[in-house]
Design an enzyme around this catalytic site. Structure first.
Site, PDB file in Angstrom:
ATOM      1  N   CYS A 107     -35.897   8.537 -48.017  1.00  0.00           N
ATOM      2  CA  CYS A 107     -35.962   8.163 -46.610  1.00  0.00           C
ATOM      3  C   CYS A 107     -35.593   6.687 -46.477  1.00  0.00           C
ATOM      4  O   CYS A 107     -35.836   5.892 -47.398  1.00  0.00           O
ATOM      5  CB  CYS A 107     -37.372   8.395 -46.057  1.00  0.00           C
ATOM      6  SG  CYS A 107     -37.794  10.145 -45.832  1.00  0.00           S
TER       7      CYS A 107
ATOM      8  N   HIS B 174     -36.181  13.535 -43.140  1.00  0.00           N
ATOM      9  CA  HIS B 174     -36.850  13.985 -44.357  1.00  0.00           C
ATOM     10  C   HIS B 174     -37.011  15.501 -44.405  1.00  0.00           C
ATOM     11  O   HIS B 174     -36.906  16.116 -45.476  1.00  0.00           O
ATOM     12  CB  HIS B 174     -38.229  13.322 -44.458  1.00  0.00           C
ATOM     13  CG  HIS B 174     -39.029  13.771 -45.647  1.00  0.00           C
ATOM     14  ND1 HIS B 174     -38.768  13.331 -46.925  1.00  0.00           N
ATOM     15  CD2 HIS B 174     -40.078  14.648 -45.745  1.00  0.00           C
ATOM     16  CE1 HIS B 174     -39.618  13.909 -47.767  1.00  0.00           C
ATOM     17  NE2 HIS B 174     -40.419  14.707 -47.081  1.00  0.00           N
TER      18      HIS B 174
ATOM     19  N   ASN C 235     -29.254  21.305 -55.243  1.00  0.00           N
ATOM     20  CA  ASN C 235     -30.342  22.230 -55.539  1.00  0.00           C
ATOM     21  C   ASN C 235     -31.290  22.206 -54.348  1.00  0.00           C
ATOM     22  O   ASN C 235     -31.772  21.137 -53.980  1.00  0.00           O
ATOM     23  CB  ASN C 235     -31.104  21.803 -56.799  1.00  0.00           C
ATOM     24  CG  ASN C 235     -30.208  21.771 -58.029  1.00  0.00           C
ATOM     25  OD1 ASN C 235     -29.324  22.604 -58.182  1.00  0.00           O
ATOM     26  ND2 ASN C 235     -30.435  20.808 -58.898  1.00  0.00           N
TER      27      ASN C 235
ATOM     28  N   HIS D 133     -30.696  16.467 -50.013  1.00  0.00           N
ATOM     29  CA  HIS D 133     -29.808  15.638 -50.816  1.00  0.00           C
ATOM     30  C   HIS D 133     -29.109  16.495 -51.864  1.00  0.00           C
ATOM     31  O   HIS D 133     -29.486  17.640 -52.110  1.00  0.00           O
ATOM     32  CB  HIS D 133     -30.593  14.523 -51.511  1.00  0.00           C
ATOM     33  CG  HIS D 133     -31.445  14.994 -52.652  1.00  0.00           C
ATOM     34  ND1 HIS D 133     -32.615  15.707 -52.474  1.00  0.00           N
ATOM     35  CD2 HIS D 133     -31.283  14.879 -54.007  1.00  0.00           C
ATOM     36  CE1 HIS D 133     -33.145  15.999 -53.651  1.00  0.00           C
ATOM     37  NE2 HIS D 133     -32.365  15.513 -54.600  1.00  0.00           N
TER      38      HIS D 133
ATOM     39  N   GLN E 267     -26.313  15.920 -55.609  1.00  0.00           N
ATOM     40  CA  GLN E 267     -25.959  15.004 -56.680  1.00  0.00           C
ATOM     41  C   GLN E 267     -24.477  15.115 -57.008  1.00  0.00           C
ATOM     42  O   GLN E 267     -23.835  16.118 -56.689  1.00  0.00           O
ATOM     43  CB  GLN E 267     -26.805  15.300 -57.926  1.00  0.00           C
ATOM     44  CG  GLN E 267     -28.299  15.124 -57.696  1.00  0.00           C
ATOM     45  CD  GLN E 267     -29.107  15.346 -58.965  1.00  0.00           C
ATOM     46  OE1 GLN E 267     -29.001  14.577 -59.923  1.00  0.00           O
ATOM     47  NE2 GLN E 267     -29.911  16.404 -58.976  1.00  0.00           N
TER      48      GLN E 267
END
Length: 316
Positions: free
Chosen positions: A22, A90, A130, A143, A145
């Site tokens: 956040c 969030h 994921n 999020h 990666q």
């Protein structure tokens, strides 16, 4: 095999008010020292791969392939691991993003892909997400990666090997031919637009598995035109929305894997596509990778791909 022992101490399921993804103007808790953001990318504090891949000398790479003493060999895990936050919200998810915001994420993926592919020593760029505790997610903030591997991963190596054999035997691109067969059959197609097609593959390994292909052969996001990038973002949102409605109100846990290929001779038979997969096989049951899957790599499915595709079509 990558060993990253320092990741054992990475942040694990923090309370919402201590989420490191956040925005946080002070920078004391957050990885993003700003009052707000739309999309942000930064280097992972707990990377599986780190450092400059160029610092591994070619002689060392040769010794890894053929060690002089014939014994076990280890080498530095050079590469790049980045985190991409899809939104400052969030409690949201990718499926909740507005189309323009989703396109911004796609642009970030594309930008980082181009930058990492240009780095010496990076052989493969892998963008992935994921989602869900069932997958092993420890940070619930939406999020993904981005990995820059210093080698071609085993799965991509196997894919390219099969594609090369297919080209030598039949003369065409394996992935393009698979797409054409799925479109011609139609029973496993979930959605098709002018620029992209989503389908459940004939040999789906996972209870819920959908592949997204551009309708023309490109090797990575970098090769897509503006109108195709728009089409990709829209269909990606469409499929993720269907996922979330499948066992509503419980969101579907999933892995999203963007398979991208570089413009090299070794990867010439690649075809950009996305694999979306979930371990949930019903509203209350998960698919576990037990003996046959984990030990032998032979997947056993409890559902018919055609029935999954039909269900996802109904959820459109």
């Amino acid at each position: 095999m990558i060993i990253a022992a320092l990741r054992q101490d990475r942040t694990y399921k923090p309370p919402a008010d201590q989420c490191p993804l956040c925005p946080g103007p002070t920078g004391l808790i957050s990885e993003v020292p700003a009052p707000d953001y739309d999309v942000v990318v930064f280097e992972n504090r707990f990377p599986s791969l780190s450092g400059d891949a160029r610092s591994t000398p070619a002689s060392n790479a040769a010794s890894i392939l053929a060690p002089a003493d014939g014994g076990f060999v280890s080498a530095p895990g050079h590469g790049r691991c980045e985190v991409i936050c899809f939104s400052s919200e969030h409690s949201g998810s990718f499926a909740d993003l507005e189309p323009a915001h989703a396109r911004l994420v796609v642009d970030a993926w594309r930008h980082r892909t181009a930058a990492l592919m240009a780095e010496p020593g990076i052989e493969q760029v892998f963008c992935f997400e994921n989602r869900g505790e069932e997958i092993g997610v420890t940070l619930t903030h939406p999020h993904g990666q981005i990995y820059g591997y210093p080698f071609l991963t085993p799965r991509i190596t196997a894919m390219l090997g099969q594609a090369r054999e297919h080209r030598m035997r039949y003369g065409g691109n394996l992935f393009a031919d698979l797409l054409a067969r799925e479109v011609a059959d139609g029973s496993r197609v979930v959605a098709r637009t002018e620029h992209f097609t989503a389908f459940v593959p004939f040999a789906a390994r996972w209870p819920v598995e959908v592949h997204l292909y551009p309708n023309r052969l490109v090797r990575s996001l970098v090769d897509l035109e503006e109108v195709e990038l728009d089409g990709f973002a829209q269909l990606y949102l469409d499929v993720l929305g269907r996922f979330d409605r499948m066992y509503a109100p419980t969101p579907l846990p999933y892995i999203s894997a963007l398979h991208q290929f570089a413009a090299t001779e070794a990867q010439a038979d690649g075809y950009f596509h996305v694999e979306l997969m979930s371990v949930r096989r019903s509203a209350t049951q998960l698919k576990y990778l037990a003996g046959s899957e984990s030990a032998m790599g032979a997947f056993i499915s409890d559902v018919m791909p055609e029935s999954v595709a039909q269900r996802l079509r109904e959820l459109g």
